[in-house]
Design a protein around this motif. Sequence first.
Motif, PDB file in Angstrom:
ATOM      1  N   ARG A 287       5.613   4.475  -2.822  1.00  0.00           N
ATOM      2  CA  ARG A 287       5.516   3.975  -4.192  1.00  0.00           C
ATOM      3  C   ARG A 287       4.777   2.638  -4.267  1.00  0.00           C
ATOM      4  NH1 ARG A 287       8.363   7.315  -7.365  1.00  0.00           N
ATOM      5  NH2 ARG A 287      10.024   8.578  -6.408  1.00  0.00           N
ATOM      6  N   ALA A 288       4.530   2.024  -3.106  1.00  0.00           N
ATOM      7  CA  ALA A 288       3.755   0.781  -3.087  1.00  0.00           C
ATOM      8  C   ALA A 288       2.251   1.047  -3.065  1.00  0.00           C
ATOM      9  CB  ALA A 288       4.146  -0.060  -1.874  1.00  0.00           C
ATOM     10  N   PHE A 289       1.858   2.335  -2.983  1.00  0.00           N
ATOM     11  CA  PHE A 289       0.454   2.705  -2.873  1.00  0.00           C
ATOM     12  C   PHE A 289       0.088   3.724  -3.937  1.00  0.00           C
ATOM     13  CE2 PHE A 289       2.020   1.604   1.314  1.00  0.00           C
ATOM     14  CZ  PHE A 289       1.015   0.824   1.875  1.00  0.00           C
ATOM     15  N   GLN A 290      -1.196   3.767  -4.262  1.00  0.00           N
ATOM     16  CA  GLN A 290      -1.750   4.875  -5.007  1.00  0.00           C
ATOM     17  C   GLN A 290      -2.262   5.911  -4.005  1.00  0.00           C
ATOM     18  OE1 GLN A 290      -1.489   5.200  -8.379  1.00  0.00           O
ATOM     19  NE2 GLN A 290      -0.301   3.286  -8.180  1.00  0.00           N
ATOM     20  N   LEU A 291      -2.416   7.134  -4.457  1.00  0.00           N
ATOM     21  CA  LEU A 291      -2.842   8.204  -3.557  1.00  0.00           C
ATOM     22  C   LEU A 291      -4.165   7.865  -2.875  1.00  0.00           C
ATOM     23  CD1 LEU A 291      -1.827  11.000  -2.660  1.00  0.00           C
ATOM     24  CD2 LEU A 291      -3.302  12.001  -4.418  1.00  0.00           C
ATOM     25  N   GLU A 292      -5.088   7.301  -3.626  1.00  0.00           N
ATOM     26  CA  GLU A 292      -6.393   6.960  -3.057  1.00  0.00           C
ATOM     27  C   GLU A 292      -6.256   5.864  -2.006  1.00  0.00           C
ATOM     28  OE1 GLU A 292     -10.376   6.987  -2.209  1.00  0.00           O
ATOM     29  OE2 GLU A 292      -9.126   8.447  -3.267  1.00  0.00           O
ATOM     30  N   ASP A 293      -5.307   4.938  -2.181  1.00  0.00           N
ATOM     31  CA  ASP A 293      -5.073   3.887  -1.184  1.00  0.00           C
ATOM     32  C   ASP A 293      -4.680   4.501   0.156  1.00  0.00           C
ATOM     33  OD1 ASP A 293      -5.510   1.961  -3.141  1.00  0.00           O
ATOM     34  OD2 ASP A 293      -3.373   1.806  -3.645  1.00  0.00           O
ATOM     35  N   ILE A 294      -3.780   5.484   0.107  1.00  0.00           N
ATOM     36  CA  ILE A 294      -3.293   6.098   1.345  1.00  0.00           C
ATOM     37  C   ILE A 294      -4.399   6.904   2.014  1.00  0.00           C
ATOM     38  CG2 ILE A 294      -1.540   7.605   2.349  1.00  0.00           C
ATOM     39  CD1 ILE A 294       0.226   6.968  -0.085  1.00  0.00           C
ATOM     40  N   ARG A 295      -5.168   7.623   1.213  1.00  0.00           N
ATOM     41  CA  ARG A 295      -6.292   8.385   1.783  1.00  0.00           C
ATOM     42  C   ARG A 295      -7.275   7.452   2.475  1.00  0.00           C
ATOM     43  NH1 ARG A 295     -11.306   9.552   0.968  1.00  0.00           N
ATOM     44  NH2 ARG A 295     -11.421   8.193  -0.844  1.00  0.00           N
ATOM     45  N   ARG A 296      -7.566   6.320   1.849  1.00  0.00           N
ATOM     46  CA  ARG A 296      -8.489   5.350   2.427  1.00  0.00           C
ATOM     47  C   ARG A 296      -7.898   4.739   3.702  1.00  0.00           C
ATOM     48  NH1 ARG A 296      -9.454   2.751  -1.929  1.00  0.00           N
ATOM     49  NH2 ARG A 296      -7.849   1.154  -1.649  1.00  0.00           N
ATOM     50  N   ALA A 297      -6.603   4.494   3.705  1.00  0.00           N
ATOM     51  CA  ALA A 297      -5.957   3.946   4.892  1.00  0.00           C
ATOM     52  C   ALA A 297      -6.061   4.905   6.073  1.00  0.00           C
ATOM     53  CB  ALA A 297      -4.486   3.636   4.594  1.00  0.00           C
ATOM     54  N   LEU A 298      -5.863   6.192   5.827  1.00  0.00           N
ATOM     55  CA  LEU A 298      -5.970   7.190   6.898  1.00  0.00           C
ATOM     56  C   LEU A 298      -7.395   7.270   7.428  1.00  0.00           C
ATOM     57  CD1 LEU A 298      -3.638   9.949   5.407  1.00  0.00           C
ATOM     58  CD2 LEU A 298      -3.241   8.640   7.507  1.00  0.00           C
ATOM     59  N   GLN A 299      -8.374   7.160   6.541  1.00  0.00           N
ATOM     60  CA  GLN A 299      -9.768   7.147   6.986  1.00  0.00           C
ATOM     61  C   GLN A 299     -10.045   5.905   7.828  1.00  0.00           C
ATOM     62  OE1 GLN A 299     -11.857   7.459   3.219  1.00  0.00           O
ATOM     63  NE2 GLN A 299     -12.124   9.673   3.453  1.00  0.00           N
ATOM     64  N   GLU A 300      -9.489   4.777   7.408  1.00  0.00           N
ATOM     65  CA  GLU A 300      -9.676   3.523   8.143  1.00  0.00           C
ATOM     66  C   GLU A 300      -9.065   3.632   9.541  1.00  0.00           C
ATOM     67  OE1 GLU A 300     -11.615   0.165   8.151  1.00  0.00           O
ATOM     68  OE2 GLU A 300     -11.013   0.659   6.090  1.00  0.00           O
ATOM     69  N   LEU A 301      -7.893   4.224   9.635  1.00  0.00           N
ATOM     70  CA  LEU A 301      -7.239   4.400  10.930  1.00  0.00           C
ATOM     71  C   LEU A 301      -8.032   5.339  11.828  1.00  0.00           C
ATOM     72  CD1 LEU A 301      -3.509   4.597   9.821  1.00  0.00           C
ATOM     73  CD2 LEU A 301      -4.466   2.954  11.446  1.00  0.00           C
ATOM     74  N   GLU A 302      -8.600   6.386  11.245  1.00  0.00           N
ATOM     75  CA  GLU A 302      -9.423   7.311  12.026  1.00  0.00           C
ATOM     76  C   GLU A 302     -10.647   6.593  12.590  1.00  0.00           C
ATOM     77  OE1 GLU A 302     -11.675  11.660  11.555  1.00  0.00           O
ATOM     78  OE2 GLU A 302     -10.817  10.652   9.806  1.00  0.00           O
TER      79      GLU A 302
END
Length: 328
Positions: A287-302
């Motif tokens: 709930r601290a993130f928007q869906l796009e934030d999490i998608r971007r975070a996963l891309q950043e981690l990759e």
Amino acid sequence: MQALDFLNKVADYEGKNLFFLYGEEVYLVDRCREALLAAWNVPFPEMNLTVFQEKVSYADLFEACIQAPCFADLRVIVLEEVDVSEKALRFADILGKLPPQSKLVLCFSKKPDMRKGIYKDLKKCAVCAEADSLKPDALVKWMQSTAKRGGVQLSREMAELLVEISGGEMYALKNELDKLKFAGQKRPGRAEILQIAAGSTEYDIFAFHKEMMASRYEAAFAIFEKVRRDRSALIGFLGLLVSKFAPMYMARRCADAGMSERQIADRLCETTGMKPYPALFAARDCRAFQLEDIRRALQELETMDHRLKSGGGMSEYRTAFLRMYGKI
């Protein structure tokens, strides 16, 4: 029946000779098997206890099952991760000839394919123990009772903190409880729990994620600086961080659909096989993130993982993590 119920009734199984133990919580599967062996106290185990792992031939299993006990009233045959549905094993034939003095125990670290006929038959004719992951309340009660046996009074709050740090795997939690016992912590508080758990990659992830979520960036970066000195630990750190964000992506989609935290956690457990407590944490944190934030975070981690495994460095990690947590 559930594994904890099975453990409470082991003394009632004296006349039974077929047991089917399975489930995703390996600790409970192992405890059920150990409880049976302890109850039977197999005499001369080098002659009366046979264990087969993963593969066994029909001839070897049949011989082990029909062999008479040696200077004892029983013999025990344990099958670990053996797929008894294979036609060549002719397991139904073996069951039909199993003598009463032979105790046959099947153990699986996951749930076998219950659509297959032999497993349906086992559900009907064997004493079964299903080792599902414990629900949050049951897990806390197990932790408190286990700690109490070791002379440790563990509050619910401290039990939940241990789960948040170590995850919901019961073997990992038992290890942490043992550490509290051997450290002589009779009534551990937050400081004692954190001290006991410190030093593990899981603790570093817990602390890093918590500091980033609270916008205490320098504290988070200090943790990461310690981890990045060891390249192998750093790769593991990034992998665990992915395990924080990946379930949050599904959790955020569920939250956007109007589901409550409990409903989200149940959905995560059902679709991903997550343990109940980590699923609740993902439902809370998403709930601290928007869906796009999490998608971007996963891309950043990759990207970070690929760069690291390709021999590159992580000089720009501060900016990457700030983007990942939606801070810039």
